[in-house]
Design a protein around this motif. Structure first.
Motif, short mmCIF file in Angstrom:
data_model
loop_
_atom_site.label_atom_id
_atom_site.label_comp_id
_atom_site.label_asym_id
_atom_site.label_seq_id
_atom_site.Cartn_x
_atom_site.Cartn_y
_atom_site.Cartn_z
N ASN A 1 -21.06 -16.51 25.83
CA ASN A 1 -19.69 -17.21 27.13
C ASN A 1 -20.04 -16.40 28.39
O ASN A 1 -21.12 -15.79 29.20
CB ASN A 1 -18.73 -16.41 26.51
N PRO A 2 -19.23 -17.55 29.15
CA PRO A 2 -18.91 -16.32 30.64
C PRO A 2 -18.95 -15.33 30.65
O PRO A 2 -18.52 -14.68 29.66
CB PRO A 2 -18.44 -17.88 31.37
N PRO A 3 -19.01 -14.80 32.31
CA PRO A 3 -18.75 -13.35 31.75
C PRO A 3 -17.26 -12.85 31.82
O PRO A 3 -16.88 -11.68 31.62
CB PRO A 3 -18.36 -13.47 33.62
N SER A 4 -16.60 -13.96 32.00
CA SER A 4 -14.27 -13.60 31.91
C SER A 4 -14.49 -13.68 29.96
O SER A 4 -13.17 -13.57 29.84
CB SER A 4 -14.11 -15.28 31.95
N TYR A 5 -14.99 -13.69 28.99
CA TYR A 5 -15.00 -13.38 27.80
C TYR A 5 -14.93 -12.09 27.48
O TYR A 5 -14.01 -11.62 26.44
CB TYR A 5 -16.38 -13.82 27.09
N ILE A 6 -15.75 -11.34 28.29
CA ILE A 6 -15.01 -10.10 28.63
C ILE A 6 -13.41 -9.45 28.14
O ILE A 6 -13.11 -9.01 27.58
CB ILE A 6 -15.77 -8.80 29.68
N TRP A 7 -12.79 -10.00 28.57
CA TRP A 7 -11.20 -10.15 28.60
C TRP A 7 -11.19 -10.98 27.52
O TRP A 7 -9.62 -10.14 27.15
CB TRP A 7 -10.59 -11.27 29.95
N THR A 8 -11.30 -11.83 26.81
CA THR A 8 -10.58 -12.24 25.37
C THR A 8 -11.53 -11.39 24.64
O THR A 8 -10.44 -10.88 23.51
CB THR A 8 -11.79 -13.82 25.19
N LEU A 9 -12.00 -10.67 24.88
CA LEU A 9 -12.05 -9.69 24.15
C LEU A 9 -11.75 -8.18 23.63
O LEU A 9 -11.08 -7.82 23.14
CB LEU A 9 -14.29 -9.30 23.92
N LEU A 10 -11.22 -7.90 25.27
CA LEU A 10 -10.18 -6.97 25.50
C LEU A 10 -8.94 -7.42 24.41
O LEU A 10 -8.09 -6.32 23.91
CB LEU A 10 -10.03 -6.80 26.52
N VAL A 11 -8.87 -8.59 25.15
CA VAL A 11 -7.44 -9.55 23.75
C VAL A 11 -7.68 -8.77 22.57
O VAL A 11 -6.47 -8.47 22.26
CB VAL A 11 -6.91 -11.30 24.59
N ILE A 12 -8.87 -9.51 21.80
CA ILE A 12 -8.70 -9.17 20.81
C ILE A 12 -8.83 -8.05 20.13
O ILE A 12 -8.49 -7.34 19.00
CB ILE A 12 -9.94 -10.54 20.14
N TRP A 13 -9.88 -7.36 21.32
CA TRP A 13 -9.19 -5.79 20.41
C TRP A 13 -8.01 -4.89 20.74
O TRP A 13 -8.14 -4.59 19.81
CB TRP A 13 -10.09 -4.71 21.22
N LEU A 14 -7.36 -5.80 21.16
CA LEU A 14 -5.71 -5.44 21.32
C LEU A 14 -5.31 -5.58 20.50
O LEU A 14 -4.36 -4.86 19.67
CB LEU A 14 -5.41 -5.03 22.76
N GLY A 15 -5.08 -6.62 20.41
CA GLY A 15 -4.82 -7.53 18.33
C GLY A 15 -5.04 -6.65 17.60
O GLY A 15 -4.47 -6.95 16.72
N ASN A 16 -6.18 -6.62 17.62
CA ASN A 16 -7.31 -5.76 15.97
C ASN A 16 -6.24 -4.59 15.63
O ASN A 16 -5.88 -4.24 14.82
CB ASN A 16 -8.05 -4.85 16.21
N PHE A 17 -6.00 -3.91 16.84
CA PHE A 17 -5.49 -2.84 17.29
C PHE A 17 -3.98 -2.68 16.56
O PHE A 17 -3.29 -2.02 15.71
CB PHE A 17 -5.57 -1.87 18.21
N VAL A 18 -3.44 -3.48 17.03
CA VAL A 18 -1.67 -3.95 16.68
C VAL A 18 -1.79 -4.34 15.04
O VAL A 18 -1.08 -3.28 14.24
CB VAL A 18 -1.49 -5.19 17.65
N GLY A 19 -2.20 -5.04 15.03
CA GLY A 19 -3.48 -5.65 13.50
C GLY A 19 -2.99 -4.44 12.52
O GLY A 19 -2.80 -4.00 11.61
N THR A 20 -4.04 -3.14 12.55
CA THR A 20 -4.41 -2.43 11.54
C THR A 20 -3.26 -1.32 11.54
O THR A 20 -2.73 -0.93 10.75
CB THR A 20 -5.63 -1.84 12.48
N TRP A 21 -2.72 -1.06 13.03
CA TRP A 21 -1.87 -0.34 13.30
C TRP A 21 -0.72 -0.44 12.29
O TRP A 21 0.02 0.09 11.24
CB TRP A 21 -1.31 -0.01 14.36
N ALA A 22 0.22 -1.74 12.16
CA ALA A 22 1.45 -1.74 11.96
C ALA A 22 0.61 -1.93 10.25
O ALA A 22 1.81 -1.88 9.28
CB ALA A 22 1.55 -3.89 12.40
N MET A 23 -0.04 -2.72 9.84
CA MET A 23 -0.99 -2.48 8.09
C MET A 23 -0.75 -1.08 7.84
O MET A 23 0.08 -0.66 6.48
CB MET A 23 -2.47 -3.64 8.02
N ALA A 24 -0.80 -0.33 8.75
CA ALA A 24 -1.16 0.62 8.15
C ALA A 24 0.33 1.67 8.11
O ALA A 24 0.54 2.17 6.72
CB ALA A 24 -1.46 1.98 9.65
N MET A 25 1.84 1.07 9.51
CA MET A 25 2.38 1.41 8.91
C MET A 25 3.45 1.10 7.87
O MET A 25 4.35 1.54 6.92
CB MET A 25 3.35 1.12 10.49
N LEU A 26 2.84 -0.29 7.67
CA LEU A 26 3.21 -0.58 6.14
C LEU A 26 3.15 0.04 4.79
O LEU A 26 4.02 0.42 3.98
CB LEU A 26 3.50 -2.13 6.07
#
Length: 205
Positions: free
Chosen positions: A60-85
């Motif tokens: 992928n192009p260099p801009s894919y790094i931003w996509t990975l960052l968004v995914i990483w943050l989204g994963n964090f939100v999802g795991t945190w939410a599951m943990a809180m539940l």
């Protein structure tokens, strides 16, 4: 990017589900096998998992790094939410001693050790995801289950799974984020080793 983020949150939920069943089972082999429900679900529904996407950065192009960052943050939100539940249920009382022990061991480990263990996990994750993509028969499920079992039984470090464990244990402190950063780096390096070497050898031919 909105859809990317939402699909990443869902992936985080799935990893949290896998982490919950792993912590709920006394037999480590059975727990490791059942943990794979998280990755199997992610792949089946096309959710976005950082450790499943980072291995394709070279395609992928260099801009894919931003996509990975968004995914990483989204994963964090999802795991945190599951943990809180989970923390709001009676299940947490059973899981708390085990997850706190796991988290303590991780945060007391040397960062170089964490890095190497994360690289091993990154390689396993790339194998699982890439083979699932390339195969069409039911055997592809085995290419997910076995690499997942390997990284868990070898105590390799998975940054997204650890987001869930750290959140569930109530251990999201400054030191934790340093360890998560090293785990993320290791997972990225491990996920890129096979595709990088594959491209290198192909070019030489």
């Amino acid at each position: 990017m909105k859809n990317t983020f939402i699909l990443a949150i869902l992936a985080g939920f799935c990893i949290g589900l896998g982490g919950t069943v792993y912590l709920s089972v006394d037999n480590p082999v059975v727990g490791a096998a059942l943990f794979s429900i998280g990755l199997l679900t992610i792949l089946a529904f096309g959710f976005n998992l950082f450790t499943g996407k980072v291995g394709y950065a070279l395609d992928n192009p260099p801009s894919y790094i931003w996509t990975l960052l968004v995914i990483w943050l989204g994963n964090f939100v999802g795991t945190w939410a599951m943990a809180m539940l989970v923390r709001c249920t009676r299940v947490y009382d059973k899981l708390a001693p085990k997850v706190k022990g796991i988290v303590e061991a991780k945060l007391n480990d040397d960062l170089l050790s964490i890095l190497f263990l994360a690289i091993g996990c990154g390689m396993c994750m790339y194998i699982a995801v890439d083979q699932y993509r390339k195969r069409t028969s039911m055997v592809r499920a085995l290419f997910v289950i076995f690499p997942v079992m390997v990284f868990i039984l070898c105590s390799f470090e998975h940054c997204i799974a650890n987001m869930y464990y750290f959140s569930l244990a109530g251990a999201l402190v400054g030191k934790t984020y340093i360890y998560l950063a090293v785990m993320t780096l290791g997972n990225a390096v491990g996920g890129l080793i096979i595709p990088a070497l594959t491209k290198l050898t192909a070019e030489k031919k």
